[in-house]
Design an enzyme around this catalytic site. Structure first.
Site, PDB file in Angstrom:
ATOM      1  N   LYS A 148     -14.554  -1.087   6.010  1.00 58.83           N
ATOM      2  CA  LYS A 148     -14.144  -1.769   7.206  1.00 58.83           C
ATOM      3  C   LYS A 148     -12.499  -2.144   6.878  1.00 58.83           C
ATOM      4  CE  LYS A 148     -14.395  -6.853   8.339  1.00 58.83           C
ATOM      5  NZ  LYS A 148     -13.425  -7.541   7.689  1.00 58.83           N
ATOM      6  N   ASP A 149     -11.749  -2.210   7.932  1.00 62.06           N
ATOM      7  CA  ASP A 149     -10.303  -2.420   7.913  1.00 62.06           C
ATOM      8  C   ASP A 149      -9.790  -3.160   9.301  1.00 62.06           C
ATOM      9  OD1 ASP A 149      -9.844  -0.561   9.896  1.00 62.06           O
ATOM     10  OD2 ASP A 149      -8.286   0.522   8.894  1.00 62.06           O
ATOM     11  N   MET A 150      -8.397  -3.209   9.404  1.00 60.53           N
ATOM     12  CA  MET A 150      -7.819  -3.919  10.558  1.00 60.53           C
ATOM     13  C   MET A 150      -7.001  -2.843  11.470  1.00 60.53           C
ATOM     14  SD  MET A 150      -6.967  -7.421   8.204  1.00 60.53           S
ATOM     15  CE  MET A 150      -6.660  -8.395   9.806  1.00 60.53           C
ATOM     16  N   GLU A 151      -6.853  -1.757  11.245  1.00 65.82           N
ATOM     17  CA  GLU A 151      -5.952  -0.841  11.903  1.00 65.82           C
ATOM     18  C   GLU A 151      -6.811   0.573  12.623  1.00 65.82           C
ATOM     19  OE1 GLU A 151      -4.975  -1.870   8.826  1.00 65.82           O
ATOM     20  OE2 GLU A 151      -3.600  -3.610   9.449  1.00 65.82           O
ATOM     21  N   THR A 200      -5.820   0.422   2.501  1.00 65.51           N
ATOM     22  CA  THR A 200      -7.106  -0.273   1.755  1.00 65.51           C
ATOM     23  C   THR A 200      -8.196  -0.619   2.711  1.00 65.51           C
ATOM     24  OG1 THR A 200      -6.023  -2.420   1.793  1.00 65.51           O
ATOM     25  CG2 THR A 200      -5.684  -1.200   0.014  1.00 65.51           C
ATOM     26  N   ASP A 217     -12.520  -4.195  -1.761  1.00 67.02           N
ATOM     27  CA  ASP A 217     -13.497  -5.521  -2.004  1.00 67.02           C
ATOM     28  C   ASP A 217     -14.843  -4.921  -1.126  1.00 67.02           C
ATOM     29  OD1 ASP A 217     -11.400  -5.987   0.715  1.00 67.02           O
ATOM     30  OD2 ASP A 217     -13.463  -6.515   1.428  1.00 67.02           O
ATOM     31  N   GLU A 260       0.798  -1.139   0.041  1.00 66.62           N
ATOM     32  CA  GLU A 260      -0.124  -0.010  -0.067  1.00 66.62           C
ATOM     33  C   GLU A 260       0.930   1.408   0.080  1.00 66.62           C
ATOM     34  OE1 GLU A 260      -3.610  -1.857   2.781  1.00 66.62           O
ATOM     35  OE2 GLU A 260      -2.049  -0.994   3.705  1.00 66.62           O
TER      36      GLU A 260
HETATM   37  N1  ADE Z   1      -8.672  -4.450   4.100  1.00 67.52           N
HETATM   38  C1  ADE Z   1      -9.280  -4.569   2.753  1.00 67.52           C
HETATM   39  N2  ADE Z   1     -10.390  -5.095   2.618  1.00 67.52           N
HETATM   40  C2  ADE Z   1     -10.577  -5.330   4.085  1.00 67.52           C
HETATM   41  C3  ADE Z   1     -11.725  -6.194   4.628  1.00 67.52           C
HETATM   42  N3  ADE Z   1     -12.650  -6.663   4.024  1.00 67.52           N
HETATM   43  N4  ADE Z   1     -11.659  -6.087   6.022  1.00 67.52           N
HETATM   44  C4  ADE Z   1     -10.613  -5.856   6.507  1.00 67.52           C
HETATM   45  N5  ADE Z   1      -9.529  -5.226   5.954  1.00 67.52           N
HETATM   46  C5  ADE Z   1      -9.527  -5.126   4.782  1.00 67.52           C
END
Ligand code: ADE
Length: 250
Positions: A182-185, A99, A208, A15
């Protein structure tokens, strides 16, 4: 006070790389403590001093994967803000770029750029009254309505969790959080920023569709390259816009 020092937190190398290369930012191997896997790239861009930090690769499992998720994100952000503070070069603004998955029910489409209005967690469920809001951990982002107009970007809440996929309870909480992406950070990065009182927001490109019919991991891998490219196009515009402006002008 105008913004001149910007910290940009990006979880994954894929990224960050196009942006770092595009702006000719240089690695600073002395920025983070040697025990950490994190990376820093620094340089001037117009009138701004930029620091991009990434979470590096997983060293413990000896694989080549990036340290995604909330733990590395919070630690890297904290250490970066602390380092800048210790040299009297406090960040004026923290941008979390990366992302995300997008919710089509909130108008998200692949490749869209979203700016966050707030962040919250969807996987920290603590059914003890005082702990419930702590678990959700909603934090407002700095208001960036003018920037959104300038970029023609969408605005919305980013919901964070430590899984790329989700189950039914996550789904319920993502809806409760009124999430557009939605992400992870994002929620972890915002938490560290709040400790330093640093204004922050997220710039997230959709790879996505969470409420679509394809598995997230397949769609994510398919679109990561184009999303990183789109981030590379959007981020310099973001930096151009924020540099030399006051926080209220964003
Ligand atoms: N980063 C990119 N797409 C993601 C998703 N669906 N969930 C969490 N982090 C993401």
């Amino acid at each position: 006070m105008v913004i001149t020092r910007v910290l940009i937190a990006i979880a994954m190398e894929a990224e960050a790389s196009p942006f770092v290369t595009h702006l000719n930012l240089q690695p600073d191997p002395t920025f983070f403590p040697p025990q950490t896997p994190f990376n820093a790239f620094r340089g001037k861009y117009n009138s701004c001093e930029l620091t991009v930090v990434t979470n590096g690769k997983d060293t413990i499992h000896n694989t080549n994967v990036d340290n995604v998720g909330t733990v590395p994100a919070a630690v890297a952000t904290f250490l970066a803000l602390q380092k800048m503070n210790s040299t009297s070069e406090d960040a004026d603004l923290l941008i979390n770029a990366g992302t995300c998955g997008g919710f089509s029910r909130k108008g998200a489409a692949i490749g869209d750029v979203f700016l966050t209005t707030a962040v919250a967690n969807h996987d920290r469920r603590i059914a003890i009254p005082d702990f419930t809001p702590y678990g959700i951990g909603r934090i407002e982002s700095h208001s960036v309505e003018n920037l959104a107009k300038h970029l023609n970007a969408k605005l919305g809440v980013c919901t964070t969790g430590n899984s790329l996929d989700f189950h039914e309870l996550d789904s319920h909480h993502m809806l409760q959080n009124d999430a557009s992406v939605k992400d992870m950070e994002a929620a972890a990065i915002a938490w560290s920023a709040e400790l330093f009182g640093t204004p922050h927001f997220g710039v997230k490109v959709v790879t996505d569709i969470v409420d679509g019919d394809k598995p997230s991991h397949e769609e994510f891998l398919e679109n990561l390259g184009t999303a990183a490219q789109s981030l590379q196009e959007a981020l310099p515009k973001v930096i151009d816009f924020v540099c030399d402006k006051t926080h209220d002008e964003l």
